[in-house]
Design a protein around this motif. Sequence first.
Motif, PDB file in Angstrom:
ATOM      1  N   LEU A  26      39.503  48.577  42.131  1.00  8.40           N
ATOM      2  CA  LEU A  26      38.793  48.849  43.658  1.00  8.40           C
ATOM      3  C   LEU A  26      38.731  50.390  43.763  1.00  8.40           C
ATOM      4  N   TYR A  27      37.669  51.262  44.210  1.00  5.69           N
ATOM      5  CA  TYR A  27      37.490  52.412  44.502  1.00  5.69           C
ATOM      6  C   TYR A  27      37.368  52.666  46.128  1.00  5.69           C
ATOM      7  N   THR A  28      38.313  53.665  46.429  1.00  7.67           N
ATOM      8  CA  THR A  28      38.468  54.035  47.992  1.00  7.67           C
ATOM      9  C   THR A  28      37.975  55.409  48.135  1.00  7.67           C
ATOM     10  N   ASP A  29      37.647  56.231  47.066  1.00  5.59           N
ATOM     11  CA  ASP A  29      37.677  57.696  47.268  1.00  5.59           C
ATOM     12  C   ASP A  29      36.284  58.338  47.909  1.00  5.59           C
ATOM     13  N   GLU A  30      35.261  57.214  48.040  1.00  5.35           N
ATOM     14  CA  GLU A  30      33.904  57.710  48.602  1.00  5.35           C
ATOM     15  C   GLU A  30      33.632  56.962  49.935  1.00  5.35           C
ATOM     16  N   LYS A  31      32.591  57.180  50.625  1.00  4.14           N
ATOM     17  CA  LYS A  31      32.481  56.788  51.816  1.00  4.14           C
ATOM     18  C   LYS A  31      32.529  55.043  51.809  1.00  4.14           C
ATOM     19  N   THR A  32      31.877  54.621  50.800  1.00  2.28           N
ATOM     20  CA  THR A  32      31.799  52.975  50.850  1.00  2.28           C
ATOM     21  C   THR A  32      33.169  52.755  49.980  1.00  2.28           C
ATOM     22  N   LEU A  33      33.642  51.532  50.517  1.00  2.00           N
ATOM     23  CA  LEU A  33      34.444  50.775  49.775  1.00  2.00           C
ATOM     24  C   LEU A  33      33.907  49.896  48.599  1.00  2.00           C
ATOM     25  N   ARG A  34      34.099  49.860  47.257  1.00  2.00           N
ATOM     26  CA  ARG A  34      33.753  48.997  46.384  1.00  2.00           C
ATOM     27  C   ARG A  34      34.475  48.586  45.257  1.00  2.00           C
ATOM     28  N   THR A  35      34.204  47.560  44.863  1.00  2.00           N
ATOM     29  CA  THR A  35      35.060  46.811  43.651  1.00  2.00           C
ATOM     30  C   THR A  35      34.241  46.585  42.492  1.00  2.00           C
ATOM     31  N   GLU A  36      34.501  46.993  41.420  1.00  2.00           N
ATOM     32  CA  GLU A  36      33.748  46.929  40.047  1.00  2.00           C
ATOM     33  C   GLU A  36      34.209  45.997  39.225  1.00  2.00           C
ATOM     34  N   TYR A  37      33.555  45.041  38.777  1.00  2.00           N
ATOM     35  CA  TYR A  37      34.129  43.940  37.661  1.00  2.00           C
ATOM     36  C   TYR A  37      33.361  44.159  36.327  1.00  2.00           C
ATOM     37  N   GLY A  38      34.269  43.561  35.442  1.00  2.00           N
ATOM     38  CA  GLY A  38      33.417  43.257  33.950  1.00  2.00           C
ATOM     39  C   GLY A  38      34.452  44.011  33.096  1.00  2.00           C
ATOM     40  N   PHE A  39      34.066  43.390  31.553  1.00  2.00           N
ATOM     41  CA  PHE A  39      34.900  43.934  30.705  1.00  2.00           C
ATOM     42  C   PHE A  39      34.154  43.901  29.406  1.00  2.00           C
ATOM     43  N   LEU A  41      33.053  46.924  29.863  1.00  2.00           N
ATOM     44  CA  LEU A  41      32.556  47.833  30.700  1.00  2.00           C
ATOM     45  C   LEU A  41      32.092  47.369  32.075  1.00  2.00           C
ATOM     46  N   ARG A  42      32.239  47.947  33.272  1.00  3.09           N
ATOM     47  CA  ARG A  42      32.208  47.405  34.473  1.00  3.09           C
ATOM     48  C   ARG A  42      30.559  47.181  34.899  1.00  3.09           C
ATOM     49  N   PHE A  43      29.868  46.248  35.024  1.00  2.00           N
ATOM     50  CA  PHE A  43      28.784  45.967  35.143  1.00  2.00           C
ATOM     51  C   PHE A  43      28.450  45.229  36.610  1.00  2.00           C
ATOM     52  N   LEU A  44      29.384  44.863  37.276  1.00  5.30           N
ATOM     53  CA  LEU A  44      28.971  44.110  38.653  1.00  5.30           C
ATOM     54  C   LEU A  44      29.799  44.971  39.631  1.00  5.30           C
ATOM     55  N   THR A  45      29.116  45.425  40.744  1.00  4.64           N
ATOM     56  CA  THR A  45      29.710  46.095  41.755  1.00  4.64           C
ATOM     57  C   THR A  45      29.461  45.615  43.043  1.00  4.64           C
ATOM     58  N   ASP A  46      30.759  45.221  43.903  1.00  9.19           N
ATOM     59  CA  ASP A  46      30.725  44.578  44.938  1.00  9.19           C
ATOM     60  C   ASP A  46      31.041  45.786  46.228  1.00  9.19           C
ATOM     61  N   TYR A  47      30.052  45.891  46.979  1.00 11.99           N
ATOM     62  CA  TYR A  47      30.276  46.904  48.012  1.00 11.99           C
ATOM     63  C   TYR A  47      30.847  46.272  49.443  1.00 11.99           C
ATOM     64  N   HIS A  48      32.007  46.744  49.651  1.00 11.23           N
ATOM     65  CA  HIS A  48      32.556  46.189  50.948  1.00 11.23           C
ATOM     66  C   HIS A  48      31.910  46.772  52.398  1.00 11.23           C
ATOM     67  N   ILE A  49      30.923  46.655  52.675  1.00  9.89           N
ATOM     68  CA  ILE A  49      30.296  47.162  54.026  1.00  9.89           C
ATOM     69  C   ILE A  49      30.046  46.085  54.794  1.00  9.89           C
ATOM     70  N   THR A  50      29.973  46.485  56.184  1.00 10.66           N
ATOM     71  CA  THR A  50      29.716  45.296  57.230  1.00 10.66           C
ATOM     72  C   THR A  50      28.078  45.349  57.059  1.00 10.66           C
ATOM     73  N   ASN A  51      27.536  44.221  57.184  1.00 11.83           N
ATOM     74  CA  ASN A  51      26.225  44.108  57.289  1.00 11.83           C
ATOM     75  C   ASN A  51      25.794  43.831  58.659  1.00 11.83           C
ATOM     76  N   PRO A  52      24.965  44.979  59.706  1.00  9.28           N
ATOM     77  CA  PRO A  52      24.750  44.716  60.874  1.00  9.28           C
ATOM     78  C   PRO A  52      23.710  43.505  61.213  1.00  9.28           C
ATOM     79  N   GLU A  53      23.074  43.185  60.210  1.00 13.22           N
ATOM     80  CA  GLU A  53      21.998  41.908  60.278  1.00 13.22           C
ATOM     81  C   GLU A  53      22.657  40.677  60.235  1.00 13.22           C
ATOM     82  N   GLY A  54      23.766  40.822  59.561  1.00  9.76           N
ATOM     83  CA  GLY A  54      24.615  39.331  59.516  1.00  9.76           C
ATOM     84  C   GLY A  54      24.077  38.372  58.453  1.00  9.76           C
ATOM     85  N   SER A  55      23.629  38.903  57.228  1.00 11.72           N
ATOM     86  CA  SER A  55      23.220  38.162  56.517  1.00 11.72           C
ATOM     87  C   SER A  55      24.047  37.190  55.854  1.00 11.72           C
TER      88      SER A  55
END
Length: 93
Positions: A26-39, A41-55
């Motif tokens: 989990l990375y919290t140092d930037e504006k967007t909160l993100r979690t990186e997965y993989g072993f 090397l990290r190849f999958l990034t999940d950005y924890h942002i709210t989607n205003p369109e409600g996808s």
Amino acid sequence: MTIHTRILNLSAWLAVLAIFFIPGTLYTDEKTLRTEYGFPLRFLTDYHITNPEGSNWFISNMHINLLILFINILFIYAGIHVIVYIKKRLLGR
């Protein structure tokens, strides 16, 4: 040099299943909160942002780096190949 398809198939499955079984970073140092997965090397990034369109798509905030995934598969393939080679040398087959 031949490519062992069973080892390649196993390494591809291990690289993908590592997303589910190895905790992400989990990375919290930037504006967007993100979690990186993989072993390894990290190849999958999940950005924890709210989607205003409600996808409704659960992958709408994810980024998959296919080059890093392929490199992970090659690393795991090489590791399994070395283990199989050492096993054959020790058992004398």
